[in-house]
Scaffold this active site. Structure first.
Site, mmCIF file in Angstrom:
data_model
loop_
_atom_site.group_PDB
_atom_site.id
_atom_site.type_symbol
_atom_site.label_atom_id
_atom_site.label_comp_id
_atom_site.label_asym_id
_atom_site.label_seq_id
_atom_site.Cartn_x
_atom_site.Cartn_y
_atom_site.Cartn_z
ATOM 1 N N SER A 37 0.836 -1.192 0.000
ATOM 2 C CA SER A 37 0.000 0.000 0.000
ATOM 3 C C SER A 37 0.871 1.242 0.000
ATOM 4 O O SER A 37 1.884 1.301 0.708
ATOM 5 C CB SER A 37 -0.903 0.008 1.241
ATOM 6 N N LYS A 38 0.479 2.242 -0.785
ATOM 7 C CA LYS A 38 1.217 3.504 -0.803
ATOM 8 C C LYS A 38 1.163 4.184 0.557
ATOM 9 O O LYS A 38 2.069 4.949 0.902
ATOM 10 C CB LYS A 38 0.629 4.434 -1.878
ATOM 11 N N ARG A 39 0.106 3.927 1.337
ATOM 12 C CA ARG A 39 -0.021 4.569 2.648
ATOM 13 C C ARG A 39 0.843 3.894 3.695
ATOM 14 O O ARG A 39 1.379 4.543 4.581
ATOM 15 C CB ARG A 39 -1.489 4.552 3.099
ATOM 16 N N ARG A 40 1.012 2.568 3.601
ATOM 17 C CA ARG A 40 1.715 1.825 4.654
ATOM 18 C C ARG A 40 3.169 1.547 4.323
ATOM 19 O O ARG A 40 4.015 1.460 5.212
ATOM 20 C CB ARG A 40 1.038 0.466 4.892
#
Length: 466
Positions: A247-250
């Protein structure tokens, strides 16, 4: 679907963000397959998503491909520059009866979905505008711009022998009539991909397995156009260490992230090659070895788990094998970012040669190189342990003898340190650790004689006198 034509592969990212490492692995496998078989590798930018595509993302893709060193033979091609060609093919499909105009409103489509769900069926378009023998179509509503839908075959199956996943068959009744052009005439993703791969004579489509559901629709369109269907190879997803899709967020997912963290591009490619593919027990290998060994038969259909520790280990192995002059070119940038200039110190390539067996990343190497270019203050803990009054006095005697050395080389300093330890009647750490602490500001350094030799007599004596 067998192939006898020359091998031509492609990497076709959408410029809606930074270049993702999953995309880099797809590009790597496509590139390696083309290189292995003497074919061509094409770069195509799928930029028809006008709301999300940006020039900055295009630049990031091109810069990322350059950084990892995956050279392409043709391109980059841009879909937005091919609009006239797409409209030409849509007109051809309308004329041949493989596509038709549909005037359904959003409200009508929503009602179809709701009715299907109420019947416990899969929500889909009911093909009310699809021409059929003996069927009377409604009159086109005034002032409504239609979409263009592809006429999907009814009944039977669509199948292909996936080069990674094996035989896949989908019932045509599971597919509805796909929109291939929007009301404003702009074509949709699945249609553009087919026309591009047809025009560019792509022989092998190697991509992520999130595209598996697109493949049956695309095969139907190739066949409707009388185009040769390429072979498909769908690569497994990459998961993080928790077993979740990256994930780009994680997670650190862009090649820019790994560049900034001090990874070598060849180490990242080496690691990505091992995610879903293997050659026996080989872990460390060059790009040329990968091309020689690579085959789609050896790609696993199962998701791969990203292991940062393994990547760090591989990066360390590649750093050890890299010319120190090349390392210096990257390390200098990391030092400059923290305000450290290297012009007045030892040759940075010589420093990198000394440090490269001790560094997992180039950022670590820059951390260790810093004391060669400016004096660092040791922590209170180091002072208490290694710079007691007795240690300081001993270092004073050491400096007096060092100033008289006829040569300032690693060999001369090694001999002098051994003799000094003997004269003082102490053990080596009782001299080596205070020396490191006083001169370098840390007790973690390579061999102290080599460090002192690189720093130079004048600088070492200046730091010992402080």
């Amino acid at each position: 679907m067998s192939q006898t034509r020359p091998v031509r592969t492609r990497f076709a990212p959408s410029p809606t963000g930074l270049l993702h490492i999953g995309g880099v692995r797809t590009a790597l496998f496509s590139w390696a397959y083309a290189r292995k078989h003497g074919g061509q590798f094409i770069l195509r930018i799928e930029d028809t998503d006008l709301e999300r595509s940006t020039p900055e993302s295009v630049a990031a893709i091109l810069d990322g491909m350059h950084w990892v060193g995956l050279d392409y033979d043709e391109g980059p091609f841009y879909q937005m520059q091919r609009m006239a060609r797409y409209k030409e093919v849509i007109a051809q499909m309308l004329a041949s009866g493989h596509a038709y105009h549909c005037y359904c409103s959003k409200e009508e489509l929503d009602a179809m979905r709701s009715a299907a769900e109420a019947r416990g069926e899969k929500p889909r378009y009911d093909r009310r505008w699809r021409p059929e023998d003996g069927k009377t179509l409604p009159a086109p509503p005034q002032g409504v711009s239609p979409v263009v839908r592809f006429r999907t075959p009814i009944g039977g199956t669509v199948a292909w022998d996936d080069q990674v996943k094996g035989r896949i068959e989908i019932a045509n009744d599971e597919l509805d009539d796909l929109i291939i052009a929007r009301p404003d005439g702009t074509p949709t993703y699945n249609f553009c991909v087919v026309v591009d791969d047809w025009d560019m004579n792509i022989s092998h489509v190697i991509r992520g397995d999130d595209h598996v559901n697109n493949t049956p629709r695309q095969i139907h369109m190739y066949q409707a156009l009388g185009a040769e269907v390429p072979l498909f190879a769908h690569l497994p997803m990459i998961h993080n260490d928790q077993g979740q899709k990256l994930s780009k967020r994680r997670d650190a997912v862009s090649v820019v992230d790994y560049d900034k963290m001090g990874f070598l591009p060849e180490a990242l490619l080496n690691y990505l090659a091992r995610l879903g593919w293997g050659h026996g027990d080989d872990e460390f290998f060059t790009l040329s070895q990968f091309v020689e060994w690579f085959s789609l038969d050896s790609v696993s259909p199962s998701p791969s788990r990203f292991d940062r520790d393994k990547l760090l280990w591989l990066n360390a192995q590649h750093i050890k094998q890299t010319d120190p002059r090349r390392l210096a070119g990257r390390v200098e940038g990391f030092l400059a970012d923290r305000g450290v200039a290297v012009a007045d110190g030892p040759v940075l390539a010589d420093v990198c040669a000394l440090l490269k067996d001790r560094s997992q990343t180039l950022v670590e190497m820059a951390d260790q190189a810093e004391y060669f270019y400016r004096a660092l203050t040791p922590t209170a803990e180091i002072v208490e342990k290694h710079l007691t009054p007795d240690d300081e006095a001993r270092l004073g005697f050491f400096a007096e003898g060092a100033a008289r050395l006829p040569e300032w080389t690693t060999e001369a300093l090694s001999a002098y340190i051994k003799e000094f330890v003997k004269q003082q009647g102490v053990k080596m750490p009782q001299v080596g650790m205070p020396l490191r602490a006083k001169v370098c500001g840390t007790t973690s350094t390579p061999s102290v004689d080599a460090v002192l030799a690189l720093l130079g007599r004048e600088e070492v004596l200046r730091r010992l006198a402080v």
